[in-house]
Write an enzyme that holds these catalytic residues in place. Structure first.
Site, PDB file in Angstrom:
ATOM      1  N   SER A 160       0.854  -1.189   0.000  1.00  0.00           N
ATOM      2  CA  SER A 160       0.000   0.000   0.000  1.00  0.00           C
ATOM      3  C   SER A 160       0.890   1.238   0.000  1.00  0.00           C
ATOM      4  CB  SER A 160      -0.884   0.005   1.249  1.00  0.00           C
ATOM      5  OG  SER A 160      -0.082   0.317   2.377  1.00  0.00           O
ATOM      6  N   LYS A 161       0.241   2.384   0.018  1.00  0.00           N
ATOM      7  CA  LYS A 161       0.945   3.666  -0.026  1.00  0.00           C
ATOM      8  C   LYS A 161       2.001   3.795   1.069  1.00  0.00           C
ATOM      9  CE  LYS A 161      -2.066   7.029  -2.180  1.00  0.00           C
ATOM     10  NZ  LYS A 161      -3.202   7.869  -1.912  1.00  0.00           N
TER      11      LYS A 161
END
Ligand code: GLU
Length: 472
Positions: free
Chosen positions: A238-239
């Site tokens: 994820s980010k």
């Protein structure tokens, strides 16, 4: 039957690299088998879907070179068709209206939990024939109560689901809009999809989709569920782990072929080969060889691949992408300065990304206002005045502005002044580039050209003189 694959993103954000890998696998499978690759935008969630996100997907696909033979199809343009299929399922007795209220469903759930059962809709509206006053019904699919769904998955092998574990899923909401499992089934059938390659987060949907297809009298496609990509800490990528969007990688100076090469190797291997051209990928990739277990995203390996492609790709191709990055710095090489192909040749060894290359090459195209502080302190000292003045005179008198004679001037100046080469080349470099790092000095001089080189030496002389008069 000719192969037809699809990539079916929901346009609710950016094009995630996991999505890009799914797209790549579908694309490779179609290309390998001479089939078609279809792009379908699953935009029925109107609240979360945006036009910008669609554009980002299209831009990412184009940048990666994943061309599609059909589409983009938009699910929001197919509502009539979904309604028609829902009607068909109602008429054939495979679907029914459910009038249960939220309160009823909650009570049902609480009772099941109390009995330690898995919460699921118990099908109580299956036999209801009368509408209920004041309740807008949803429509549910009548999942067979018995039997199993067997998926012969191309990645995971045989996966079996018992129908008794599935419940009667909603296929149309109370406002009449179709749900994901229904739209996917209709589209995969209508579009003649033969192979569905997607993330294994969808594996639980597959038996539901197969049941609906069977109810429609259709044969389901083959499925391949590809494992997730994890960050280095083992959590789903994820980010938090850094850049995860395809366009972010473009912006950071990656070449599309480096990203493709990296993605194809995430969960797939061909011996210990690391470098795959797109043609080789098409030839060698087989979805059946994809690993069942999740793979870990390794940014330093991607960077290594990027540097490999910057070094070994046709400089003309690399220059095409470099131009884009120069453009982002407000530089148009068409307005003057060296040919970006020559810049690539001069810089490719020391720049791992094109963003880095553009930034390190901006000085060829535009003047800078300040010197790198540390470089100036070290190399633009009063002692450098004599060096720069001597160089200036010799350069001015030089008949031919070419690397070899330029190099000779630097050597001769060092010798004449009794200095080591670095004591001449470094002040010169800072004068020309504004910092202590640039391609070899003769290449730097040559690419910058006579006029700009002389002007920058003059400027550095003036700068040192002014500085020492302030201090003196
Ligand atoms: N639209 C779904 C998603 O983005 C993909 C559906 C599918 O591949 O079947 O997760």
């Amino acid at each position: 039957m000719s192969v037809r694959t699809r990539f079916a993103p929901s346009p609710t954000g950016y094009l995630h690299i996991g999505g890009a890998r799914t797209a790549l696998f579908n694309w490779l499978y179609a290309r390998k088998h001479g089939g078609d690759f279809i792009l379908r935008i699953e935009d029925t969630d109107r609240e979360r879907s945006t036009r910008e996100s669609v554009n980002v997907i299209l831009e990412g696909m184009a940048w990666l070179g994943l061309d599609y033979d059909e589409g983009p199809y938009y699910q929001t343009e197919r509502f009539d068709r979904y309604r028609e299929v829902i009607r068909q399922l109602l008429e054939s007795g495979h679907a029914y209206y459910c009038y249960c209220t939220k309160e009823e469903l909650e009570a049902m759930r609480a009772e099941q939990m109390a009995r330690k059962e898995k919460p699921r809709y118990d099908g109580r509206c299956r036999e209801r024939t009368e509408p209920r006053e004041g309740v807008q019904p949803v429509i549910r699919f009548k999942t067979p109560r018995e039997g199993e769904v067997v998926i012969d998955d191309l990645v995971r092998g045989r996966v079996v689901f018992r129908n008794a574990e599935l419940d009667d899923l909603i296929i149309a909401r109370s406002d009449g809009t179709p749900t994901y499992n229904l739209t996917v089934v209709v589209d995969d059938l209508d579009m003649g999809i033969t192979h569905v390659i997607r993330g294994d987060d969808h594996l639980n949907n597959t038996p539901r989709q197969i049941n609906i297809m069977r109810a429609l009298g259709a044969e389901p496609p083959r499925y391949a569920h590809v494992p997730m990509i994890l960050g280095e800490d083992g959590a789903r990528l994820s980010k938090r782990h850094g850049a995860v969007s395809v366009l972010e990688y473009r912006d950071q100076g990656y070449l599309p072929e480096a990203l493709l090469n990296y993605l194809v190797r995430l969960g797939w291997a061909h011996g210990d080969q690391e470098i795959f051209s797109v043609d080789e990928m098409i030839e060698l990739f087989d979805i059946r060889d994809v690993n069942k277990s999740a793979s870990t995203f390794n940014p330093s390996k991607l960077l290594w691949l990027n540097h490999h492609y910057i070094m070994h790709s046709d400089p003309l191709h690399v220059a095409h992408h470099l131009r884009w990055h120069l453009g982002h710095l407000g530089i148009d090489p068409a307005e003057g300065g060296p040919d970006p192909v020559d810049v690539v040749l001069a810089q490719r060894e020391r720049c791992k990304t094109l963003k880095e290359m553009a930034e390190a090459s901006a000085f060829f195209y535009r003047d800078f206002d300040t010197y790198d502080e540390k470089a100036a302190r070290k190399h633009l000292k009063p002692e450098a005045l004599e060096v720069l003045k001597a160089l200036y005179q010799r350069f001015q008198a030089l008949p031919e502005w070419a690397p070899e004679p330029l190099h000779q001037v630097v050597l001769d100046t060092a010798e004449a002044l009794g200095l080591k080469l670095g004591k001449v080349a470094q002040p010169l470099r800072v004068a020309l580039a504004g910092c202590a790092i640039s391609p070899p000095i003769d290449v730097t001089l040559h690419l910058l050209g006579r006029e700009k080189s002389l002007a920058r030496i003059e400027k550095a002389i003036a700068w040192i003189e002014e500085k020492s008069s302030q201090q003196g």
